[in-house]
Design a protein around this motif. Sequence first.
Motif, PDB file in Angstrom:
ATOM      1  N   GLN A 265     -74.432   2.140 -75.647  1.00 37.81           N
ATOM      2  CA  GLN A 265     -73.352   3.133 -75.697  1.00 37.81           C
ATOM      3  C   GLN A 265     -73.805   4.346 -76.512  1.00 37.81           C
ATOM      4  O   GLN A 265     -73.598   5.494 -76.110  1.00 37.81           O
ATOM      5  CB  GLN A 265     -72.092   2.519 -76.319  1.00 37.81           C
ATOM      6  CG  GLN A 265     -70.920   3.485 -76.434  1.00 37.81           C
ATOM      7  CD  GLN A 265     -70.332   3.880 -75.084  1.00 37.81           C
ATOM      8  OE1 GLN A 265     -70.097   3.036 -74.240  1.00 37.81           O
ATOM      9  NE2 GLN A 265     -70.102   5.177 -74.861  1.00 37.81           N
TER      10      GLN A 265
ATOM     11  N   PRO B 287     -64.212  -8.899 -72.079  1.00 39.20           N
ATOM     12  CA  PRO B 287     -63.985  -8.027 -70.914  1.00 39.20           C
ATOM     13  C   PRO B 287     -64.801  -6.743 -71.003  1.00 39.20           C
ATOM     14  O   PRO B 287     -65.116  -6.261 -72.096  1.00 39.20           O
ATOM     15  CB  PRO B 287     -62.491  -7.701 -70.991  1.00 39.20           C
ATOM     16  CG  PRO B 287     -61.897  -8.691 -71.916  1.00 39.20           C
ATOM     17  CD  PRO B 287     -62.973  -9.133 -72.853  1.00 39.20           C
ATOM     18  N   SER B 288     -65.140  -6.202 -69.844  1.00 41.90           N
ATOM     19  CA  SER B 288     -65.875  -4.936 -69.779  1.00 41.90           C
ATOM     20  C   SER B 288     -65.728  -4.349 -68.389  1.00 41.90           C
ATOM     21  O   SER B 288     -65.791  -5.073 -67.399  1.00 41.90           O
ATOM     22  CB  SER B 288     -67.360  -5.174 -70.065  1.00 41.90           C
ATOM     23  OG  SER B 288     -68.129  -4.026 -69.762  1.00 41.90           O
ATOM     24  N   THR B 289     -65.535  -3.048 -68.323  1.00 47.64           N
ATOM     25  CA  THR B 289     -65.579  -2.343 -67.034  1.00 47.64           C
ATOM     26  C   THR B 289     -66.868  -1.540 -66.964  1.00 47.64           C
ATOM     27  O   THR B 289     -67.726  -1.763 -66.111  1.00 47.64           O
ATOM     28  CB  THR B 289     -64.369  -1.388 -66.897  1.00 47.64           C
ATOM     29  OG1 THR B 289     -63.175  -2.163 -66.977  1.00 47.64           O
ATOM     30  CG2 THR B 289     -64.416  -0.632 -65.570  1.00 47.64           C
ATOM     31  N   ARG B 290     -67.036  -0.596 -67.910  1.00 49.60           N
ATOM     32  CA  ARG B 290     -68.153   0.341 -67.885  1.00 49.60           C
ATOM     33  C   ARG B 290     -69.503  -0.343 -68.104  1.00 49.60           C
ATOM     34  O   ARG B 290     -70.449  -0.143 -67.328  1.00 49.60           O
ATOM     35  CB  ARG B 290     -67.966   1.406 -68.979  1.00 49.60           C
ATOM     36  CG  ARG B 290     -66.990   2.492 -68.637  1.00 49.60           C
ATOM     37  CD  ARG B 290     -66.257   2.956 -69.885  1.00 49.60           C
ATOM     38  NE  ARG B 290     -65.301   1.913 -70.229  1.00 49.60           N
ATOM     39  CZ  ARG B 290     -64.042   1.918 -69.794  1.00 49.60           C
ATOM     40  NH1 ARG B 290     -63.595   2.926 -69.109  1.00 49.60           N
ATOM     41  NH2 ARG B 290     -63.224   0.920 -70.079  1.00 49.60           N
ATOM     42  N   THR B 291     -69.618  -1.140 -69.160  1.00 46.74           N
ATOM     43  CA  THR B 291     -70.930  -1.672 -69.538  1.00 46.74           C
ATOM     44  C   THR B 291     -71.431  -2.680 -68.504  1.00 46.74           C
ATOM     45  O   THR B 291     -72.566  -2.590 -68.029  1.00 46.74           O
ATOM     46  CB  THR B 291     -70.860  -2.316 -70.939  1.00 46.74           C
ATOM     47  OG1 THR B 291     -70.183  -1.415 -71.818  1.00 46.74           O
ATOM     48  CG2 THR B 291     -72.241  -2.601 -71.484  1.00 46.74           C
TER      49      THR B 291
ATOM     50  N   PRO C 219     -65.751   6.636 -75.585  1.00 49.13           N
ATOM     51  CA  PRO C 219     -66.546   5.592 -74.918  1.00 49.13           C
ATOM     52  C   PRO C 219     -65.753   4.816 -73.875  1.00 49.13           C
ATOM     53  O   PRO C 219     -66.339   4.172 -73.005  1.00 49.13           O
ATOM     54  CB  PRO C 219     -66.961   4.671 -76.079  1.00 49.13           C
ATOM     55  CG  PRO C 219     -65.914   4.886 -77.130  1.00 49.13           C
ATOM     56  CD  PRO C 219     -65.485   6.319 -76.994  1.00 49.13           C
ATOM     57  N   GLY C 220     -64.412   4.890 -73.968  1.00 50.09           N
ATOM     58  CA  GLY C 220     -63.572   4.097 -73.095  1.00 50.09           C
ATOM     59  C   GLY C 220     -63.580   2.635 -73.553  1.00 50.09           C
ATOM     60  O   GLY C 220     -64.484   2.229 -74.274  1.00 50.09           O
ATOM     61  N   PRO C 221     -62.573   1.849 -73.179  1.00 50.10           N
ATOM     62  CA  PRO C 221     -61.398   2.297 -72.441  1.00 50.10           C
ATOM     63  C   PRO C 221     -60.493   3.138 -73.334  1.00 50.10           C
ATOM     64  O   PRO C 221     -60.399   2.897 -74.529  1.00 50.10           O
ATOM     65  CB  PRO C 221     -60.720   0.984 -72.030  1.00 50.10           C
ATOM     66  CG  PRO C 221     -61.212  -0.044 -72.994  1.00 50.10           C
ATOM     67  CD  PRO C 221     -62.574   0.383 -73.432  1.00 50.10           C
TER      68      PRO C 221
ATOM     69  N   HIS D 171     -73.445  -1.551 -80.436  1.00 48.94           N
ATOM     70  CA  HIS D 171     -73.372  -1.358 -78.981  1.00 48.94           C
ATOM     71  C   HIS D 171     -74.443  -0.297 -78.667  1.00 48.94           C
ATOM     72  O   HIS D 171     -74.147   0.864 -78.399  1.00 48.94           O
ATOM     73  CB  HIS D 171     -71.964  -0.875 -78.616  1.00 48.94           C
ATOM     74  CG  HIS D 171     -71.646  -0.917 -77.155  1.00 48.94           C
ATOM     75  ND1 HIS D 171     -72.583  -1.140 -76.173  1.00 48.94           N
ATOM     76  CD2 HIS D 171     -70.460  -0.741 -76.500  1.00 48.94           C
ATOM     77  CE1 HIS D 171     -71.988  -1.108 -74.982  1.00 48.94           C
ATOM     78  NE2 HIS D 171     -70.708  -0.875 -75.157  1.00 48.94           N
TER      79      HIS D 171
ATOM     80  N   ARG E 287     -72.778  -9.589 -73.913  1.00 53.90           N
ATOM     81  CA  ARG E 287     -71.677  -9.086 -74.756  1.00 53.90           C
ATOM     82  C   ARG E 287     -70.967 -10.298 -75.340  1.00 53.90           C
ATOM     83  O   ARG E 287     -70.677 -11.262 -74.635  1.00 53.90           O
ATOM     84  CB  ARG E 287     -70.680  -8.258 -73.942  1.00 53.90           C
ATOM     85  CG  ARG E 287     -69.417  -7.934 -74.758  1.00 53.90           C
ATOM     86  CD  ARG E 287     -68.522  -6.938 -74.115  1.00 53.90           C
ATOM     87  NE  ARG E 287     -69.118  -5.614 -74.157  1.00 53.90           N
ATOM     88  CZ  ARG E 287     -68.460  -4.504 -73.803  1.00 53.90           C
ATOM     89  NH1 ARG E 287     -67.208  -4.581 -73.386  1.00 53.90           N
ATOM     90  NH2 ARG E 287     -69.051  -3.327 -73.864  1.00 53.90           N
TER      91      ARG E 287
HETATM   92  N1   CP Z   1     -67.477   1.594 -73.650  1.00 55.18           N
HETATM   93  C1   CP Z   1     -67.448   0.306 -73.283  1.00 55.18           C
HETATM   94  O1   CP Z   1     -68.157  -0.539 -73.821  1.00 55.18           O
HETATM   95  O2   CP Z   1     -66.567   0.042 -72.273  1.00 55.18           O
HETATM   96  P1   CP Z   1     -66.366  -1.395 -71.604  1.00 55.18           P
HETATM   97  O3   CP Z   1     -65.684  -2.270 -72.624  1.00 55.18           O
HETATM   98  O4   CP Z   1     -65.491  -1.137 -70.391  1.00 55.18           O
HETATM   99  O5   CP Z   1     -67.697  -1.943 -71.222  1.00 55.18           O
END
Ligand code: CP
Length: 325
Positions: free
Chosen positions: A155, A71-75, A279-281, A152, A124
């Motif tokens: 990031q 899962p990923s939101t930002r990347t 870096p989130g989440p 990463h 990823r």
């Molecule tokens: N920082 C980062 O990689 O966030 P995601 O998992 O949402 O992509």
Amino acid sequence: MAQKASNTATGTPGDFPPFNQRHLLSIADLQQHEIIDLLDRAERMVPVSRQERKIHATLTGKTQINLFFEPSTRTQGSFEIAGKRLGALVMNMSVKSSSVSKGETLVDTATTLNAMRPDVIVVRHAAAGAVELLSQKVGCAVINAGDGAHEHPTQALLDALTIRRNKGRISGLTVAICGDIGNSRVVRSNLLLLGALNVRTRVIAPRNLLPAGIEHLATEVFTDMREGLKDVDVVMMLRLQHERANGRMIPSVREYYHFYGLDAEKLAFARPNAIVMHPGPMNRGVEIDPAIADGNRSVITEQVEMGVAVRMAVLDALLPAGDKA
Ligand code: CP
């Protein structure tokens, strides 16, 4: 000596000499000048996303596949936006509804996607080394969007860009990275990048979240958060990586927050102008007090914005100029 990182990149976003890397798999593969080059390129991409027509179409006619096995939101979101702002055709491969769910191997998936002649694949994967393996099976550029607890790289680049924009420099600063050091790919990429730019790095964590050999990557290692935060310029918080913990986790979230959660009292040990990053989440109330996450020293949303600029810069740098439409 580190070169002084420029914070005043001017001119057009495309005005750079060729970038001599085929893939971006690891910060460890980059020389100091290549890191600074990517930061300067990203700096010039920032205004593209702030203008009304957010387009700098250097990748028109190029095909980008985003292949996310985790899962990923930002990347994933920022790689998609970055590719589209550069004019590429972007395909988000849905791994759940792909033939991976029917047992197809990573190598067969890579070979299949390669036959569609993409120009770049952004990957990823939960396994360290999987992205490098995939890069050996395809004929296009490959970008590591996070592989297990290994690296990463984008990031770390967006974190460095955020630091440079807020502090006006990187070299000579002291950066503390706090939390689940042992299971984090973000920390590994950051320590490699910050070390290459002559930053003094500290890691802070309970002993069971510190990996063997961490003293070879970080300048200093602390188990006491107040000692570790003393006089730092940047505080970078990490979440507990339950998905990679293998049972090696903290006994109580409340106790963890008490000793390692960033709140106003602990932040007071850092320099008065220290910035707070994540870096989130985020897990609010676990590694960070929501008031700090949303406070005026937090640059967490700026990190997300810089993520788009850095990913535009990396895509633009990896796809050779002579090959562009
Ligand atoms: N920082 C980062 O990689 O966030 P995601 O998992 O949402 O992509």
